[in-house]
Design an enzyme around this catalytic site. Structure first.
Site, PDB file in Angstrom:
ATOM      1  N   TRP A   1       0.862  -1.182   0.000  1.00  0.00           N
ATOM      2  CA  TRP A   1       0.000   0.000   0.000  1.00  0.00           C
ATOM      3  C   TRP A   1       0.895   1.227   0.000  1.00  0.00           C
ATOM      4  O   TRP A   1       1.711   1.413   0.906  1.00  0.00           O
ATOM      5  CB  TRP A   1      -0.937   0.045   1.211  1.00  0.00           C
ATOM      6  CG  TRP A   1      -1.647   1.364   1.233  1.00  0.00           C
ATOM      7  CD1 TRP A   1      -2.591   1.792   0.345  1.00  0.00           C
ATOM      8  CD2 TRP A   1      -1.400   2.466   2.121  1.00  0.00           C
ATOM      9  NE1 TRP A   1      -2.955   3.093   0.630  1.00  0.00           N
ATOM     10  CE2 TRP A   1      -2.237   3.525   1.706  1.00  0.00           C
ATOM     11  CE3 TRP A   1      -0.557   2.660   3.218  1.00  0.00           C
ATOM     12  CZ2 TRP A   1      -2.258   4.765   2.361  1.00  0.00           C
ATOM     13  CZ3 TRP A   1      -0.580   3.884   3.866  1.00  0.00           C
ATOM     14  CH2 TRP A   1      -1.429   4.925   3.444  1.00  0.00           C
TER      15      TRP A   1
ATOM     16  N   GLU B   1      -3.033  -2.897  -2.562  1.00  0.00           N
ATOM     17  CA  GLU B   1      -4.231  -2.290  -1.953  1.00  0.00           C
ATOM     18  C   GLU B   1      -4.573  -0.937  -2.574  1.00  0.00           C
ATOM     19  O   GLU B   1      -3.721  -0.058  -2.685  1.00  0.00           O
ATOM     20  CB  GLU B   1      -3.973  -2.111  -0.446  1.00  0.00           C
ATOM     21  CG  GLU B   1      -5.106  -1.439   0.321  1.00  0.00           C
ATOM     22  CD  GLU B   1      -4.814  -1.349   1.828  1.00  0.00           C
ATOM     23  OE1 GLU B   1      -3.675  -1.627   2.247  1.00  0.00           O
ATOM     24  OE2 GLU B   1      -5.745  -0.996   2.578  1.00  0.00           O
TER      25      GLU B   1
ATOM     26  N   LYS C   1      -7.090   2.670  -2.832  1.00  0.00           N
ATOM     27  CA  LYS C   1      -7.721   3.615  -1.914  1.00  0.00           C
ATOM     28  C   LYS C   1      -8.331   4.769  -2.706  1.00  0.00           C
ATOM     29  O   LYS C   1      -7.793   5.164  -3.736  1.00  0.00           O
ATOM     30  CB  LYS C   1      -6.670   4.131  -0.921  1.00  0.00           C
ATOM     31  CG  LYS C   1      -7.227   4.973   0.208  1.00  0.00           C
ATOM     32  CD  LYS C   1      -6.197   5.177   1.318  1.00  0.00           C
ATOM     33  CE  LYS C   1      -6.784   6.012   2.444  1.00  0.00           C
ATOM     34  NZ  LYS C   1      -5.903   6.109   3.612  1.00  0.00           N
TER      35      LYS C   1
ATOM     36  N   ASP D   1      -9.829  -2.852   1.123  1.00  0.00           N
ATOM     37  CA  ASP D   1      -9.982  -2.328   2.479  1.00  0.00           C
ATOM     38  C   ASP D   1     -11.393  -1.741   2.562  1.00  0.00           C
ATOM     39  O   ASP D   1     -11.767  -0.897   1.738  1.00  0.00           O
ATOM     40  CB  ASP D   1      -8.904  -1.259   2.729  1.00  0.00           C
ATOM     41  CG  ASP D   1      -8.927  -0.706   4.147  1.00  0.00           C
ATOM     42  OD1 ASP D   1     -10.014  -0.335   4.616  1.00  0.00           O
ATOM     43  OD2 ASP D   1      -7.851  -0.605   4.768  1.00  0.00           O
TER      44      ASP D   1
ATOM     45  N   HIS E   1     -11.931   2.044   2.212  1.00  0.00           N
ATOM     46  CA  HIS E   1     -11.261   2.767   1.122  1.00  0.00           C
ATOM     47  C   HIS E   1     -12.128   3.108  -0.066  1.00  0.00           C
ATOM     48  O   HIS E   1     -11.625   3.371  -1.158  1.00  0.00           O
ATOM     49  CB  HIS E   1     -10.047   1.955   0.641  1.00  0.00           C
ATOM     50  CG  HIS E   1      -8.888   2.050   1.568  1.00  0.00           C
ATOM     51  ND1 HIS E   1      -7.624   1.662   1.235  1.00  0.00           N
ATOM     52  CD2 HIS E   1      -8.802   2.505   2.837  1.00  0.00           C
ATOM     53  CE1 HIS E   1      -6.800   1.859   2.250  1.00  0.00           C
ATOM     54  NE2 HIS E   1      -7.504   2.364   3.240  1.00  0.00           N
TER      55      HIS E   1
ATOM     56  N   HIS F   1      -8.789  -6.039   4.057  1.00  0.00           N
ATOM     57  CA  HIS F   1      -8.492  -5.228   5.221  1.00  0.00           C
ATOM     58  C   HIS F   1      -9.852  -4.852   5.777  1.00  0.00           C
ATOM     59  O   HIS F   1     -10.485  -3.921   5.299  1.00  0.00           O
ATOM     60  CB  HIS F   1      -7.709  -3.969   4.836  1.00  0.00           C
ATOM     61  CG  HIS F   1      -6.230  -4.181   4.866  1.00  0.00           C
ATOM     62  ND1 HIS F   1      -5.330  -3.154   4.750  1.00  0.00           N
ATOM     63  CD2 HIS F   1      -5.510  -5.317   5.020  1.00  0.00           C
ATOM     64  CE1 HIS F   1      -4.104  -3.655   4.825  1.00  0.00           C
ATOM     65  NE2 HIS F   1      -4.181  -4.954   4.986  1.00  0.00           N
TER      66      HIS F   1
ATOM     67  N   ASP G   1     -12.852   9.166   8.371  1.00  0.00           N
ATOM     68  CA  ASP G   1     -11.879   8.166   8.816  1.00  0.00           C
ATOM     69  C   ASP G   1     -12.218   6.783   8.288  1.00  0.00           C
ATOM     70  O   ASP G   1     -13.377   6.389   8.259  1.00  0.00           O
ATOM     71  CB  ASP G   1     -11.848   8.111  10.348  1.00  0.00           C
ATOM     72  CG  ASP G   1     -10.880   7.042  10.828  1.00  0.00           C
ATOM     73  OD1 ASP G   1      -9.688   7.151  10.496  1.00  0.00           O
ATOM     74  OD2 ASP G   1     -11.318   6.094  11.503  1.00  0.00           O
TER      75      ASP G   1
ATOM     76  N   ASP H   1     -10.665   3.992   9.536  1.00  0.00           N
ATOM     77  CA  ASP H   1      -9.989   3.025  10.399  1.00  0.00           C
ATOM     78  C   ASP H   1     -10.521   2.922  11.819  1.00  0.00           C
ATOM     79  O   ASP H   1      -9.744   2.839  12.764  1.00  0.00           O
ATOM     80  CB  ASP H   1      -8.485   3.357  10.430  1.00  0.00           C
ATOM     81  CG  ASP H   1      -7.845   3.183   9.063  1.00  0.00           C
ATOM     82  OD1 ASP H   1      -7.779   2.043   8.612  1.00  0.00           O
ATOM     83  OD2 ASP H   1      -7.431   4.188   8.460  1.00  0.00           O
TER      84      ASP H   1
ATOM     85  N   ASP I   1      -7.725  -4.026   9.723  1.00  0.00           N
ATOM     86  CA  ASP I   1      -6.940  -2.798   9.596  1.00  0.00           C
ATOM     87  C   ASP I   1      -7.679  -1.615  10.204  1.00  0.00           C
ATOM     88  O   ASP I   1      -8.613  -1.092   9.602  1.00  0.00           O
ATOM     89  CB  ASP I   1      -6.622  -2.522   8.114  1.00  0.00           C
ATOM     90  CG  ASP I   1      -5.754  -1.282   7.957  1.00  0.00           C
ATOM     91  OD1 ASP I   1      -5.224  -0.799   8.974  1.00  0.00           O
ATOM     92  OD2 ASP I   1      -5.614  -0.783   6.820  1.00  0.00           O
TER      93      ASP I   1
HETATM   94  C1  RNT Z   1      -4.046   2.925   4.695  1.00  0.00           C
HETATM   95  C2  RNT Z   1      -4.134   1.473   4.350  1.00  0.00           C
HETATM   96  C3  RNT Z   1      -3.029   0.617   4.894  1.00  0.00           C
HETATM   97  C4  RNT Z   1      -2.616   1.017   6.303  1.00  0.00           C
HETATM   98  C5  RNT Z   1      -1.644   0.076   6.950  1.00  0.00           C
HETATM   99  C6  RNT Z   1      -1.053   0.644   8.204  1.00  0.00           C
HETATM  100  O1  RNT Z   1      -5.151   3.636   4.320  1.00  0.00           O
HETATM  101  O2  RNT Z   1      -5.354   0.985   4.735  1.00  0.00           O
HETATM  102  O3  RNT Z   1      -3.391  -0.704   4.804  1.00  0.00           O
HETATM  103  O4  RNT Z   1      -3.711   1.158   7.139  1.00  0.00           O
HETATM  104  O5  RNT Z   1      -0.680  -0.280   6.046  1.00  0.00           O
HETATM  105 ZN    ZN Z   2      -5.739  -1.107   4.696  1.00  0.00          ZN
END
Ligand code: RNT
Ligand code: ZN
Length: 419
Positions: free
Chosen positions: A185, A226, A228, A259, A262, A286, A294, A296, A326
Protein backbone atom coordinates in the site's frame (compact mmCIF):
# COMPACT_ATOMS: atom_id res chain seq x y z
CA UNK A 1 -24.18 -30.93 30.32
CA UNK A 2 -23.35 -27.43 31.50
CA UNK A 3 -25.50 -24.38 30.70
CA UNK A 4 -23.56 -23.55 27.57
CA UNK A 5 -23.97 -27.07 26.20
CA UNK A 6 -27.68 -27.12 27.01
CA UNK A 7 -28.22 -23.82 25.22
CA UNK A 8 -26.22 -25.12 22.28
CA UNK A 9 -28.33 -28.26 22.04
CA UNK A 10 -31.50 -26.15 21.82
CA UNK A 11 -29.98 -23.80 19.27
CA UNK A 12 -28.77 -26.75 17.22
CA UNK A 13 -32.35 -28.06 17.00
CA UNK A 14 -33.68 -24.71 15.85
CA UNK A 15 -31.08 -24.39 13.10
CA UNK A 16 -31.56 -28.03 12.09
CA UNK A 17 -35.25 -27.30 11.50
CA UNK A 18 -34.07 -24.88 8.81
CA UNK A 19 -31.71 -27.46 7.32
CA UNK A 20 -28.61 -25.88 8.86
CA UNK A 21 -25.93 -28.06 10.50
CA UNK A 22 -24.38 -26.10 13.37
CA UNK A 23 -21.59 -28.65 13.97
CA UNK A 24 -20.52 -28.38 10.33
CA UNK A 25 -20.59 -24.57 10.56
CA UNK A 26 -18.29 -24.66 13.60
CA UNK A 27 -15.89 -27.07 11.89
CA UNK A 28 -15.68 -24.67 8.97
CA UNK A 29 -15.24 -21.64 11.22
CA UNK A 30 -12.29 -23.35 12.92
CA UNK A 31 -10.41 -23.40 9.59
CA UNK A 32 -10.62 -19.62 9.11
CA UNK A 33 -7.57 -17.59 10.07
CA UNK A 34 -7.76 -13.88 10.76
CA UNK A 35 -4.60 -11.81 10.40
CA UNK A 36 -4.40 -9.39 13.34
CA UNK A 37 -2.64 -6.15 12.47
CA UNK A 38 0.30 -5.41 14.76
CA UNK A 39 -0.19 -1.67 14.33
CA UNK A 40 -3.30 -1.41 16.52
CA UNK A 41 -1.04 -2.25 19.48
CA UNK A 42 1.01 0.97 19.36
CA UNK A 43 -0.86 3.46 17.16
CA UNK A 44 1.21 2.68 14.02
CA UNK A 45 4.45 3.89 15.57
CA UNK A 46 6.82 0.96 15.12
CA UNK A 47 10.30 0.54 16.55
CA UNK A 48 12.48 2.67 14.35
CA UNK A 49 13.66 5.44 16.61
CA UNK A 50 11.56 8.07 14.73
CA UNK A 51 8.43 9.98 15.71
CA UNK A 52 5.91 7.35 14.73
CA UNK A 53 3.15 8.09 12.25
CA UNK A 54 4.14 11.31 10.47
CA UNK A 55 2.60 11.16 7.00
CA UNK A 56 0.83 8.85 4.57
CA UNK A 57 -2.59 10.38 5.10
CA UNK A 58 -3.52 8.11 7.98
CA UNK A 59 -3.89 9.12 11.59
CA UNK A 60 -4.24 7.41 14.96
CA UNK A 61 -6.09 9.77 17.30
CA UNK A 62 -6.31 9.45 21.07
CA UNK A 63 -3.93 9.03 23.99
CA UNK A 64 -5.28 6.08 25.96
CA UNK A 65 -2.49 5.00 28.32
CA UNK A 66 -0.53 1.78 27.97
CA UNK A 67 0.46 1.42 24.32
CA UNK A 68 3.21 -1.12 23.67
CA UNK A 69 6.62 0.57 23.39
CA UNK A 70 8.80 -2.39 22.49
CA UNK A 71 8.48 -5.58 20.49
CA UNK A 72 8.36 -7.59 23.74
CA UNK A 73 5.46 -5.49 25.02
CA UNK A 74 3.64 -5.72 21.70
CA UNK A 75 4.02 -9.51 21.65
CA UNK A 76 2.83 -9.80 25.25
CA UNK A 77 -0.22 -7.68 24.41
CA UNK A 78 -0.94 -9.72 21.30
CA UNK A 79 -0.66 -12.92 23.38
CA UNK A 80 -3.33 -11.47 25.68
CA UNK A 81 -5.61 -10.62 22.77
CA UNK A 82 -5.14 -14.09 21.25
CA UNK A 83 -6.14 -15.64 24.58
CA UNK A 84 -9.59 -14.00 24.12
CA UNK A 85 -10.05 -15.11 20.52
CA UNK A 86 -11.21 -18.61 19.60
CA UNK A 87 -9.01 -20.47 17.10
CA UNK A 88 -5.45 -20.16 15.78
CA UNK A 89 -4.73 -17.09 13.69
CA UNK A 90 -2.06 -14.93 12.08
CA UNK A 91 -0.19 -11.73 12.90
CA UNK A 92 0.51 -8.98 10.42
CA UNK A 93 3.78 -7.06 10.77
CA UNK A 94 4.72 -3.74 9.20
CA UNK A 95 8.36 -3.17 8.22
CA UNK A 96 8.76 -0.45 10.89
CA UNK A 97 8.33 -3.12 13.56
CA UNK A 98 11.88 -4.34 13.08
CA UNK A 99 14.10 -5.13 16.03
CA UNK A 100 17.29 -3.26 15.34
CA UNK A 101 18.97 -3.40 18.74
CA UNK A 102 18.89 0.39 18.96
CA UNK A 103 20.92 0.88 15.75
CA UNK A 104 19.55 2.84 12.82
CA UNK A 105 18.65 0.49 10.01
CA UNK A 106 17.00 2.34 7.14
CA UNK A 107 14.15 0.89 5.11
CA UNK A 108 16.47 -0.05 2.26
CA UNK A 109 18.69 -2.01 4.64
CA UNK A 110 16.25 -4.27 6.51
CA UNK A 111 16.90 -8.01 6.52
CA UNK A 112 15.20 -11.16 7.82
CA UNK A 113 17.42 -11.08 10.91
CA UNK A 114 15.67 -7.90 12.08
CA UNK A 115 12.45 -9.90 12.29
CA UNK A 116 13.82 -13.06 13.88
CA UNK A 117 12.13 -12.18 17.19
CA UNK A 118 8.77 -12.18 15.44
CA UNK A 119 9.50 -15.46 13.66
CA UNK A 120 10.53 -17.19 16.91
CA UNK A 121 7.43 -15.93 18.68
CA UNK A 122 5.14 -16.99 15.83
CA UNK A 123 6.70 -20.45 15.76
CA UNK A 124 6.26 -20.88 19.48
CA UNK A 125 2.61 -19.81 19.30
CA UNK A 126 1.79 -21.63 16.04
CA UNK A 127 0.86 -18.41 14.27
CA UNK A 128 1.32 -17.48 10.64
CA UNK A 129 2.89 -14.10 9.84
CA UNK A 130 2.03 -11.58 7.15
CA UNK A 131 4.07 -8.54 6.17
CA UNK A 132 3.85 -4.97 4.88
CA UNK A 133 6.40 -2.61 3.43
CA UNK A 134 6.11 0.76 5.18
CA UNK A 135 5.79 3.49 2.56
CA UNK A 136 5.07 6.25 5.09
CA UNK A 137 6.51 7.90 8.21
CA UNK A 138 9.83 8.55 6.48
CA UNK A 139 11.62 11.64 5.12
CA UNK A 140 11.60 10.11 1.62
CA UNK A 141 7.81 9.73 1.81
CA UNK A 142 7.20 13.26 3.06
CA UNK A 143 6.66 14.63 -0.47
CA UNK A 144 3.59 12.41 -0.76
CA UNK A 145 5.14 10.26 -3.49
CA UNK A 146 7.17 7.06 -3.07
CA UNK A 147 7.15 4.44 -5.84
CA UNK A 148 5.52 7.04 -8.11
CA UNK A 149 7.98 9.82 -7.32
CA UNK A 150 9.47 11.70 -10.28
CA UNK A 151 12.85 11.42 -8.51
CA UNK A 152 14.76 8.30 -9.50
CA UNK A 153 16.66 8.41 -6.23
CA UNK A 154 13.42 8.30 -4.23
CA UNK A 155 11.93 5.56 -6.41
CA UNK A 156 15.06 3.43 -6.18
CA UNK A 157 15.09 3.73 -2.39
CA UNK A 158 11.49 2.49 -2.18
CA UNK A 159 12.01 -0.21 -4.81
CA UNK A 160 14.82 -1.60 -2.67
CA UNK A 161 12.51 -1.44 0.36
CA UNK A 162 9.85 -3.44 -1.49
CA UNK A 163 12.36 -6.07 -2.58
CA UNK A 164 13.70 -6.46 0.94
CA UNK A 165 10.20 -6.80 2.36
CA UNK A 166 9.46 -9.67 -0.01
CA UNK A 167 12.69 -11.40 1.03
CA UNK A 168 11.82 -10.98 4.71
CA UNK A 169 8.31 -12.32 4.15
CA UNK A 170 9.71 -15.31 2.26
CA UNK A 171 11.96 -16.06 5.24
CA UNK A 172 8.92 -15.91 7.51
CA UNK A 173 6.92 -18.16 5.21
CA UNK A 174 9.74 -20.69 4.97
CA UNK A 175 10.28 -20.76 8.73
CA UNK A 176 6.59 -21.07 9.57
CA UNK A 177 5.42 -23.37 6.79
CA UNK A 178 2.69 -20.99 5.62
CA UNK A 179 3.11 -18.29 2.97
CA UNK A 180 3.43 -14.75 4.20
CA UNK A 181 1.21 -12.29 2.34
CA UNK A 182 2.96 -8.99 1.60
CA UNK A 183 0.55 -6.12 1.19
CA UNK A 184 1.72 -3.22 -0.94
CA UNK A 185 0.00 0.00 0.00
CA UNK A 186 1.54 3.25 -1.16
CA UNK A 187 -0.07 6.53 -0.03
CA UNK A 188 1.11 8.30 -3.20
CA UNK A 189 -1.20 11.07 -4.30
CA UNK A 190 -1.90 14.79 -4.48
CA UNK A 191 -3.86 17.10 -2.20
CA UNK A 192 -5.03 19.19 -5.12
CA UNK A 193 -6.02 18.71 -8.73
CA UNK A 194 -3.24 17.07 -10.71
CA UNK A 195 -2.13 18.22 -14.13
CA UNK A 196 -0.95 14.72 -15.00
CA UNK A 197 -2.81 11.75 -13.65
CA UNK A 198 -1.12 9.25 -15.91
CA UNK A 199 2.63 9.72 -15.42
CA UNK A 200 2.66 8.86 -11.69
CA UNK A 201 0.67 5.70 -12.44
CA UNK A 202 3.14 4.66 -15.12
CA UNK A 203 6.01 5.26 -12.70
CA UNK A 204 4.33 3.27 -9.95
CA UNK A 205 3.63 0.35 -12.29
CA UNK A 206 7.25 0.34 -13.44
CA UNK A 207 8.52 0.42 -9.87
CA UNK A 208 6.27 -2.49 -8.94
CA UNK A 209 7.37 -4.46 -12.01
CA UNK A 210 10.93 -4.02 -10.83
CA UNK A 211 10.09 -5.17 -7.29
CA UNK A 212 8.19 -8.22 -8.57
CA UNK A 213 10.88 -9.13 -11.12
CA UNK A 214 12.47 -11.24 -8.38
CA UNK A 215 10.72 -14.64 -8.44
CA UNK A 216 9.77 -16.04 -5.03
CA UNK A 217 7.95 -19.37 -4.65
CA UNK A 218 4.30 -18.92 -3.72
CA UNK A 219 4.58 -21.43 -0.92
CA UNK A 220 6.71 -18.87 0.93
CA UNK A 221 5.43 -15.48 -0.13
CA UNK A 222 2.43 -13.89 -1.88
CA UNK A 223 2.07 -10.32 -3.17
CA UNK A 224 -1.03 -8.21 -2.62
CA UNK A 225 -1.77 -4.63 -3.72
CA UNK A 226 -4.23 -2.29 -1.95
CA UNK A 227 -6.27 0.49 -3.53
CA UNK A 228 -7.72 3.61 -1.91
CA UNK A 229 -10.10 6.40 -2.89
CA UNK A 230 -8.48 9.22 -0.93
CA UNK A 231 -6.45 9.99 2.18
CA UNK A 232 -5.75 13.02 4.33
CA UNK A 233 -3.59 15.17 2.06
CA UNK A 234 -4.39 13.10 -1.02
CA UNK A 235 -7.98 14.20 -1.41
CA UNK A 236 -7.84 14.96 -5.12
CA UNK A 237 -5.80 12.11 -6.48
CA UNK A 238 -4.49 8.74 -5.32
CA UNK A 239 -2.13 6.96 -7.69
CA UNK A 240 -3.27 3.54 -6.43
CA UNK A 241 -6.94 4.03 -7.22
CA UNK A 242 -9.33 1.10 -7.46
CA UNK A 243 -9.15 0.80 -11.25
CA UNK A 244 -5.38 1.15 -11.35
CA UNK A 245 -4.80 -1.48 -8.68
CA UNK A 246 -7.42 -3.85 -10.06
CA UNK A 247 -5.90 -3.58 -13.52
CA UNK A 248 -2.38 -4.16 -12.27
CA UNK A 249 -3.41 -7.14 -10.17
CA UNK A 250 -5.34 -8.80 -12.99
CA UNK A 251 -2.56 -8.30 -15.50
CA UNK A 252 0.18 -9.49 -13.17
CA UNK A 253 -1.66 -12.22 -11.34
CA UNK A 254 -1.33 -10.67 -7.88
CA UNK A 255 -3.70 -10.60 -4.92
CA UNK A 256 -6.25 -7.77 -4.80
CA UNK A 257 -6.51 -6.04 -1.43
CA UNK A 258 -9.88 -4.53 -0.61
CA UNK A 259 -9.98 -2.33 2.48
CA UNK A 260 -13.56 -1.76 3.59
CA UNK A 261 -12.70 1.83 4.51
CA UNK A 262 -11.26 2.77 1.12
CA UNK A 263 -14.33 3.40 -0.99
CA UNK A 264 -17.15 5.88 -1.15
CA UNK A 265 -19.20 5.54 2.08
CA UNK A 266 -22.20 4.06 0.26
CA UNK A 267 -20.03 1.54 -1.55
CA UNK A 268 -19.54 -1.78 0.22
CA UNK A 269 -16.72 -4.17 -0.59
CA UNK A 270 -19.11 -7.07 0.01
CA UNK A 271 -20.90 -6.14 -3.21
CA UNK A 272 -17.68 -6.48 -5.15
CA UNK A 273 -16.56 -10.01 -4.24
CA UNK A 274 -18.83 -11.98 -6.55
CA UNK A 275 -17.97 -9.91 -9.61
CA UNK A 276 -14.25 -9.83 -8.89
CA UNK A 277 -14.18 -13.53 -8.05
CA UNK A 278 -14.80 -14.23 -11.74
CA UNK A 279 -11.56 -12.51 -12.73
CA UNK A 280 -9.28 -12.36 -9.69
CA UNK A 281 -7.88 -15.50 -8.03
CA UNK A 282 -7.24 -14.33 -4.49
CA UNK A 283 -8.19 -11.46 -2.23
CA UNK A 284 -6.71 -9.86 0.81
CA UNK A 285 -9.28 -8.10 2.94
CA UNK A 286 -8.49 -5.23 5.22
CA UNK A 287 -11.60 -5.32 7.30
CA UNK A 288 -12.05 -1.89 8.80
CA UNK A 289 -14.86 0.54 9.65
CA UNK A 290 -15.15 3.88 7.98
CA UNK A 291 -16.76 6.73 9.91
CA UNK A 292 -17.12 9.98 7.94
CA UNK A 293 -13.58 10.98 6.93
CA UNK A 294 -11.88 8.17 8.82
CA UNK A 295 -11.41 4.73 7.33
CA UNK A 296 -9.99 3.02 10.40
CA UNK A 297 -12.41 2.65 13.32
CA UNK A 298 -12.53 -0.62 15.28
CA UNK A 299 -14.52 -3.28 13.44
CA UNK A 300 -17.89 -4.09 15.03
CA UNK A 301 -20.67 -6.53 14.19
CA UNK A 302 -22.69 -4.25 11.94
CA UNK A 303 -24.51 -4.74 8.65
CA UNK A 304 -21.40 -4.02 6.63
CA UNK A 305 -19.43 -6.73 8.42
CA UNK A 306 -22.32 -9.17 8.11
CA UNK A 307 -22.41 -8.45 4.40
CA UNK A 308 -18.69 -9.13 4.04
CA UNK A 309 -19.00 -12.46 5.83
CA UNK A 310 -22.10 -13.47 3.90
CA UNK A 311 -20.59 -12.77 0.52
CA UNK A 312 -17.41 -14.66 1.42
CA UNK A 313 -19.40 -17.70 2.52
CA UNK A 314 -22.06 -17.62 -0.19
CA UNK A 315 -19.55 -17.27 -3.00
CA UNK A 316 -17.31 -19.97 -1.58
CA UNK A 317 -14.44 -17.54 -1.10
CA UNK A 318 -13.10 -18.53 2.31
CA UNK A 319 -10.26 -20.46 0.67
CA UNK A 320 -9.46 -17.61 -1.73
CA UNK A 321 -9.63 -14.70 0.68
CA UNK A 322 -6.96 -13.78 3.22
CA UNK A 323 -8.83 -11.97 5.97
CA UNK A 324 -6.87 -9.22 7.69
CA UNK A 325 -7.99 -6.42 9.98
CA UNK A 326 -6.94 -2.80 9.60
CA UNK A 327 -7.82 -0.07 12.06
CA UNK A 328 -6.13 1.94 14.77
CA UNK A 329 -7.95 3.50 17.68
CA UNK A 330 -5.82 5.12 20.37
CA UNK A 331 -8.78 6.13 22.58
CA UNK A 332 -9.52 2.69 24.02
CA UNK A 333 -7.50 -0.21 25.39
CA UNK A 334 -5.61 -1.57 22.39
CA UNK A 335 -5.95 -5.22 23.39
CA UNK A 336 -9.68 -4.64 23.60
CA UNK A 337 -9.60 -3.08 20.12
CA UNK A 338 -8.00 -6.23 18.67
CA UNK A 339 -10.37 -8.48 20.60
CA UNK A 340 -13.56 -6.62 19.70
CA UNK A 341 -12.70 -6.54 15.99
CA UNK A 342 -11.56 -10.14 15.69
CA UNK A 343 -14.42 -11.59 17.70
CA UNK A 344 -16.84 -9.52 15.61
CA UNK A 345 -15.31 -10.82 12.39
CA UNK A 346 -15.53 -14.44 13.54
CA UNK A 347 -19.08 -13.98 14.82
CA UNK A 348 -20.12 -12.50 11.48
CA UNK A 349 -18.59 -15.48 9.68
CA UNK A 350 -20.42 -17.84 12.00
CA UNK A 351 -23.72 -16.06 11.31
CA UNK A 352 -23.07 -16.42 7.58
CA UNK A 353 -22.23 -20.11 7.96
CA UNK A 354 -25.54 -20.59 9.81
CA UNK A 355 -27.64 -19.03 7.07
CA UNK A 356 -30.29 -21.24 5.46
CA UNK A 357 -28.79 -20.29 2.14
CA UNK A 358 -30.18 -23.23 0.14
CA UNK A 359 -33.69 -22.30 1.16
CA UNK A 360 -33.15 -18.59 0.44
CA UNK A 361 -31.72 -19.32 -3.00
CA UNK A 362 -34.53 -21.68 -3.90
CA UNK A 363 -37.16 -19.10 -2.99
CA UNK A 364 -35.29 -16.39 -4.85
CA UNK A 365 -35.16 -18.56 -7.96
CA UNK A 366 -38.89 -19.11 -7.67
CA UNK A 367 -39.40 -15.37 -7.41
CA UNK A 368 -40.69 -15.41 -3.83
CA UNK A 369 -39.00 -12.22 -2.66
CA UNK A 370 -41.46 -11.85 0.20
CA UNK A 371 -40.22 -15.07 1.78
CA UNK A 372 -36.61 -14.11 1.07
CA UNK A 373 -36.87 -10.83 2.99
CA UNK A 374 -39.04 -12.30 5.76
CA UNK A 375 -36.65 -15.20 6.42
CA UNK A 376 -33.58 -12.95 6.29
CA UNK A 377 -35.18 -10.80 8.99
CA UNK A 378 -36.15 -13.79 11.14
CA UNK A 379 -32.59 -15.14 10.94
CA UNK A 380 -31.32 -12.06 12.75
CA UNK A 381 -32.91 -13.15 16.01
CA UNK A 382 -31.95 -16.82 15.85
CA UNK A 383 -29.84 -18.04 18.81
CA UNK A 384 -26.49 -17.36 17.16
CA UNK A 385 -25.02 -16.40 20.51
CA UNK A 386 -25.61 -19.88 21.95
CA UNK A 387 -23.63 -21.37 19.09
CA UNK A 388 -20.91 -18.74 19.49
CA UNK A 389 -20.65 -19.29 23.25
CA UNK A 390 -20.35 -23.02 22.71
CA UNK A 391 -17.60 -22.42 20.15
CA UNK A 392 -15.71 -20.23 22.64
CA UNK A 393 -16.07 -22.95 25.27
CA UNK A 394 -14.69 -25.66 22.96
CA UNK A 395 -11.76 -23.38 22.08
CA UNK A 396 -11.11 -22.60 25.73
CA UNK A 397 -11.50 -18.83 25.54
CA UNK A 398 -13.70 -16.58 27.72
CA UNK A 399 -17.43 -16.71 27.08
CA UNK A 400 -19.45 -13.56 26.48
CA UNK A 401 -18.17 -10.49 28.31
CA UNK A 402 -15.89 -12.50 30.61
CA UNK A 403 -12.87 -11.43 28.56
CA UNK A 404 -13.40 -7.81 29.60
CA UNK A 405 -12.58 -8.59 33.25
CA UNK A 406 -9.49 -10.52 32.18
CA UNK A 407 -8.40 -7.62 30.00
CA UNK A 408 -8.88 -5.18 32.90
CA UNK A 409 -6.66 -7.28 35.16
CA UNK A 410 -3.88 -7.20 32.58
CA UNK A 411 -4.42 -3.50 32.01
CA UNK A 412 -4.04 -2.82 35.70
CA UNK A 413 -1.02 -5.03 36.32
CA UNK A 414 0.86 -4.49 33.04
CA UNK A 415 -0.33 -1.77 30.65
CA UNK A 416 -1.04 0.94 33.21
CA UNK A 417 2.54 0.62 34.52
CA UNK A 418 3.94 1.78 31.18
CA UNK A 419 4.67 5.45 31.66
C1 RNT B 1 -4.05 2.92 4.70
C2 RNT B 1 -4.13 1.47 4.35
C3 RNT B 1 -3.03 0.62 4.89
C4 RNT B 1 -2.62 1.02 6.30
C5 RNT B 1 -1.64 0.08 6.95
C6 RNT B 1 -1.05 0.64 8.20
O1 RNT B 1 -5.15 3.64 4.32
O2 RNT B 1 -5.35 0.98 4.73
O3 RNT B 1 -3.39 -0.70 4.80
O4 RNT B 1 -3.71 1.16 7.14
O5 RNT B 1 -0.68 -0.28 6.05
ZN1 ZN C 1 -5.74 -1.11 4.70
Amino acid sequence: MNKIEKAYALAKEQYAALGVDTDAALRKLATVKISLHCWQGDDVRGFESGDGLTDGGILATGNYPGRARTAEELRADADKAFSFIPGKHRFNIHAIYLENGGKKVDRDEIEPKHFQGWIDWAKENKLGLDFNPTYFSHPLAASGLTLASPSKKVRDFWIEHGKRCRTIAAAMGRALGTPSVVNFWMPDGYKDIPADRLAPRKRMAESLDEIFSVEIPKRYELDAFECKLFGIGSESYVVGSHEFVMGYVMKNNKILTLDSGHFHPTEQIADKFSALSMYVDEFLLHVSRGVRWDSDHVVIWNDELRGIAEELVRNNLLERAHIGLDYFDATINRIAAWTIGTRAMLKALLAALLDPIKDLRRMEKEGDFTYRLALMEEMKSMPLCDVWNYYCQTKDVPIGRAWIDEMRKYEESVQSKRV
